[in-house]
Design a protein around this motif. Structure first.
Motif, short mmCIF file in Angstrom:
data_model
loop_
_atom_site.label_atom_id
_atom_site.label_comp_id
_atom_site.label_asym_id
_atom_site.label_seq_id
_atom_site.Cartn_x
_atom_site.Cartn_y
_atom_site.Cartn_z
N LEU A 1 0.83 -1.20 0.00
CA LEU A 1 0.00 0.00 0.00
C LEU A 1 0.86 1.24 0.00
O LEU A 1 1.88 1.32 0.70
N LEU A 2 0.45 2.22 -0.77
CA LEU A 2 1.02 3.56 -0.72
C LEU A 2 -0.10 4.51 -0.38
O LEU A 2 -1.21 4.39 -0.90
N SER A 3 0.16 5.44 0.51
CA SER A 3 -0.87 6.39 0.93
C SER A 3 -0.31 7.79 0.89
O SER A 3 0.80 8.04 1.37
N PHE A 4 -1.07 8.69 0.32
CA PHE A 4 -0.67 10.10 0.27
C PHE A 4 -1.92 10.95 0.14
O PHE A 4 -3.02 10.45 -0.11
N ARG A 5 -1.76 12.24 0.32
CA ARG A 5 -2.90 13.14 0.31
C ARG A 5 -2.87 14.03 -0.93
O ARG A 5 -1.81 14.49 -1.34
N ILE A 6 -4.05 14.25 -1.50
CA ILE A 6 -4.19 15.21 -2.58
C ILE A 6 -5.20 16.28 -2.16
O ILE A 6 -5.91 16.11 -1.16
N ASP A 7 -5.25 17.35 -2.91
CA ASP A 7 -6.23 18.39 -2.65
C ASP A 7 -7.63 17.80 -2.85
O ASP A 7 -7.94 17.28 -3.93
N PRO A 8 -8.50 17.84 -1.83
CA PRO A 8 -9.84 17.26 -1.99
C PRO A 8 -10.60 17.82 -3.19
O PRO A 8 -11.46 17.13 -3.76
N GLU A 9 -10.31 19.07 -3.58
CA GLU A 9 -11.01 19.66 -4.71
C GLU A 9 -10.61 19.00 -6.03
O GLU A 9 -11.29 19.17 -7.04
N LEU A 10 -9.50 18.24 -6.03
CA LEU A 10 -9.01 17.60 -7.25
C LEU A 10 -9.37 16.12 -7.33
O LEU A 10 -8.90 15.42 -8.22
N ILE A 11 -10.19 15.66 -6.37
CA ILE A 11 -10.60 14.25 -6.40
C ILE A 11 -11.33 13.94 -7.71
O ILE A 11 -11.11 12.91 -8.35
N GLY A 12 -12.18 14.86 -8.14
CA GLY A 12 -12.91 14.67 -9.39
C GLY A 12 -11.99 14.55 -10.59
O GLY A 12 -12.27 13.81 -11.54
N THR A 13 -10.86 15.26 -10.55
CA THR A 13 -9.89 15.18 -11.64
C THR A 13 -9.31 13.77 -11.74
O THR A 13 -9.12 13.23 -12.84
N VAL A 14 -9.02 13.16 -10.60
CA VAL A 14 -8.45 11.82 -10.58
C VAL A 14 -9.49 10.78 -11.02
O VAL A 14 -9.18 9.85 -11.75
N ILE A 15 -10.72 10.96 -10.57
CA ILE A 15 -11.77 9.99 -10.91
C ILE A 15 -12.15 10.12 -12.39
O ILE A 15 -12.29 9.12 -13.09
N GLY A 16 -12.30 11.36 -12.85
CA GLY A 16 -12.62 11.60 -14.25
C GLY A 16 -14.09 11.39 -14.56
O GLY A 16 -14.84 10.84 -13.74
N PRO A 17 -14.53 11.80 -15.76
CA PRO A 17 -15.95 11.64 -16.14
C PRO A 17 -16.36 10.18 -16.14
O PRO A 17 -15.75 9.34 -16.81
#
Length: 721
Positions: free
Chosen positions: A564-580
């Motif tokens: 496992l790797l764990s790190f934090r991203i900006d919550p506002e960019l979660i949608g960018t990672v998930i994508g349409p």
């Protein structure tokens, strides 16, 4: 329908009681409310028709999701088997109530506490315990009450009474204290390595509040004109006890003083004396009364024989200071411990043995999606540490069907779980979901504390970086009049024939869990304080033995455990990672053959059996979420050509466009005249437009002919609140 209402002001809160309105056919009932939490508690007594040698008491806590305005999940959309939390609260009611019924009572008694409405600021469990006492008193059932319970929390340096769920999570202590007019009858606690002295002060603080609630119940009975039925011992035929005392005292004393014999040898000798006594009674020609007693109740001889054995064992401890195995009162049984006893397909394993109690514990490392979803009234929606306890019949040399876990198994597992949770690493440093299973292979007292010790060793063997190792021991007590003897590390017979079972778990620094059950009607705080203090040297001794088996977590995980790797991203960019429609994250998982979980707070966890693949997925996500600034220079690959320009991947998963006018200082007729798909180019960020699109340029940028992604600076993982 009319009921009678009464209010109790307690610690600045109002507890509202309604009697005589609900459940009129129960022996006694009360609606107990505080804030928006409402519970209906009933007590019902029926006469026992068949002879029995125990009190048939049933305590049930019923939890319905409508109490929190929720509809159950699943196909049936209705509650089924009680959730674990409901079982634990049922035990929480049973444990302080059971010792307060007279020992001779054999009537069937059932106490049911139904949570009808739940306020997150007011946990229902301690109200249910107090309500059980009130319902029993209203039902005029013989009872050494009143009894009440309170919860004590610790926020900073201040104790608080009956904290909310959020205050419990924030604090360093969660302790439930139940008591009667005679003293404390039950303790259940979890603590963040709290010192013995602070724990004792919390118990004292809680019992002071309990006495207020006891007084309020006494006032309620006066107001309603109900006279409490104080139990009086019925007259018993003493013929059989006298016969046993005269004929069996010497043989039993000789057996109890054979300190070098095993449990099996002692049990066989006691059974032999009992059998021979029964044969003698049946052969008597001139004493029909004994024969009549035995024919009316075949369990009577066994019951009275156990009472005599209990009396003689307790006398030996009080007068001689010697236990049945020859140990001193504060002596711990022989300990053996080993870690890593199973193949590494089991991620962690350990075997812990104390005397004849032997526990095998295993640890499994899972991904965040393995967390247990909680479908109950607790505000917490999931569990990431699971502790399961199994007690097979062979562990006590018996045969019986193997069934689903009962209340005892669930309760012991929860106690071990509570003892370990304070020393688990944070999610940000060790993001695994953990499951520990404790298999009791042999039982002779304190298997729950054996599970705590074995689980610590198993977790370390699995490579879990615990803050500190945890051990535990069970303390017992013999009280005869003013004479009190506290026993360290009690075994089975001392638990069965003693007055107290007090389990204490903790680290070198302090206590992480307590559980105390009584068989008498209460103990003063000073005796409990003495037991807690005497448990510490035993815990430290056990810890030293455990360290001989394994002292530090294994440096590498099992090759069969997920990475496992764990790190934090900006919550506002979660949608960018998930994508349409989830296309982006699905593409990353397919490309890297990993499993990715993203929490609402921005914590990303990547699971894979291939460490390099997990790192590749992390780079892609960090590239997608990294903020790009004007003027930055990147080496990238041309991914697409369109008539008006070329797209260049400057970071994993992140593209920018070079307009045809920015491909060269000279005029360019066709994009393909300068770059082609797959070319490695060096570009500069010219601008980021209002829609977040990245515009690049090659003009004025020296081309080095090689492509290498610059390592983005990872976003620091902040501690989770």
């Amino acid at each position: 329908m009319e009921g009678q209402n009464k209010s109790i002001t307690f610690d600045g809160r109002e507890i509202r009681l309604t009697t005589g309105l609900y459940a009129p056919q129960a022996s006694g009932s009360v609606m107990i409310e505080c804030g928006d939490t409402s519970l209906l508690v009933t007590a019902t007594k029926n006469s026992k028709k068949e002879p029995s040698d125990f009190l048939p008491l049933i305590c049930d806590y019923e939890e319905k999701l409508y109490a929190a305005g929720r509809i159950p999940g699943g196909f049936m959309r209705r509650e089924g088997r009680p959730p674990e939390r409901a079982t634990l609260i049922s035990r929480l009611i049973d444990r302080p109530m059971r010792p307060l019924f007279p020992a001779w009572m054999r009537d069937e008694i059932q106490i049911v506490a139904s949570c009808l409405s739940l306020d997150e600021r007011v946990p229902a469990d301690v109200l249910a315990v107090t309500g059980a006492s009130i319902a029993t008193l209203l039902g005029e059932i013989p009872f050494y009450g009143p009894m009440a319970a309170v919860r004590v929390g610790l926020i900073g340096d201040d104790f608080i009474l009956n904290p909310s769920y959020r205050e419990i999570e924030k604090g360093d202590l969660d302790i439930v204290v139940a008591g009667s007019p005679e003293g404390i009858v039950m303790i259940e606690a979890g603590a963040n390595q709290l010192s013995e002295q602070d724990t004792i002060e919390a118990i004292d603080f809680g019992y002071e509040a309990v006495t207020e609630l006891i007084k309020s119940q006494e006032d309620l009975l006066k107001d309603l004109g109900i006279k409490q039925i104080k139990p009086t011992d019925p007259e018993e035929d003493k013929t059989l006890p006298f016969y046993l005392e005269k004929n069996c005292t010497k043989p039993i004393e000789l057996i109890l003083k054979k300190f070098d014999q095993s449990k099996e040898e002692r049990d066989l000798e006691l059974e032999k004396v009992q059998f021979e006594t029964q044969v003698k009674i049946e052969s008597l020609k001139d004493d029909n009364q004994l024969k009549i007693l035995l024919s009316e109740n075949e369990k009577l001889l066994s019951s009275d024989f156990k009472k005599l054995t209990k009396k003689l064992m307790r006398s030996q401890i009080i007068n001689d200071g010697k236990r049945v195995d020859g140990r001193e009162l504060d002596e711990v049984r022989k300990i053996t411990a080993s870690a890593g006893i199973l193949p590494k397909r089991v991620h962690g394993s350990a075997l812990f043995q104390r005397g004849l109690t032997q526990v095998l514990s295993t640890t499994t490392l899972g991904t965040p999606s393995d967390a247990q979803e909680m479908d109950d009234l607790n505000p917490s929606t999931e569990k990431t540490y699971l502790h399961h306890y199994n007690f097979p019949p062979y562990s006590v040399g018996e045969t019986r069907p193997m069934r689903t876990p009962g209340r005892r198994e669930i309760g012991h597992g929860a106690l071990a779980e509570r003892a370990i949770i304070p020393v688990l690493p944070g999610k940000e440093t060790f993001p695994y979901v953990l499951r520990v299973v404790s298999e009791v292979l042999s039982s002779n007292g304190s298997t729950s504390m054996g599970s705590v010790c074995g689980s610590t060793l198993s977790l370390l063997d699995a490579g879990v970086p615990l803050k500190a190792p945890v051990s535990g021991t069970a303390m017992g007590l013999i009280k005869e009049g003013k004479e009190v003897r506290i026993l360290t590390d009690i075994q089975g017979i001392e638990d069965f024939l003693g007055d107290m079972d007090f389990k204490v778990a903790g680290t070198e620094k302090g206590i992480t869990a307590l559980q105390m059950d009584m068989k008498i009607t209460g103990l003063p705080v000073n005796i409990i304080s003495d037991a807690i203090k005497k448990a510490r040297p035993a815990r430290i001794h056990i810890l030293e033995k455990m360290k001989e088996a394994i002292e530090q977590p294994q440096e590498s995980l099992s090759p069969h455990a997920p990475r496992l790797l764990s790190f934090r991203i900006d919550p506002e960019l979660i949608g960018t990672v998930i994508g349409p429609g989830g296309r982006t994250i699905k593409g990353i998982t397919e490309r890297t053959n990993t499993k990715i979980d993203i929490e609402d707070g921005g914590i990303v966890t990547i699971a894979s059996h291939d460490g390099a693949a997990a790192e590749e997925a992390q780079k892609i996500i960090e590239g997608l979420t990294r903020k790009v600034h004007e003027g930055e220079i990147f080496s990238g690959v041309v991914t697409r050509i369109i008539p008006i320009g070329a797209f260049v991947e400057i970071l994993p998963g992140k593209e920018g466009m070079v307009h045809i006018s920015q491909l060269s200082d000279a005029r360019v007729e066709r994009v393909e005249d300068v770059v082609r798909q797959g070319d490695e180019v060096t570009v500069r960020v010219r601008e980021i437009d209002s829609r977040g699109r990245i515009n690049l340029t090659l003009r004025g940028v020296a081309q080095n002919g090689g492509m290498s992604y610059p390592e983005p600076t990872p976003t620091p993982v902040a501690p989770l609140n």
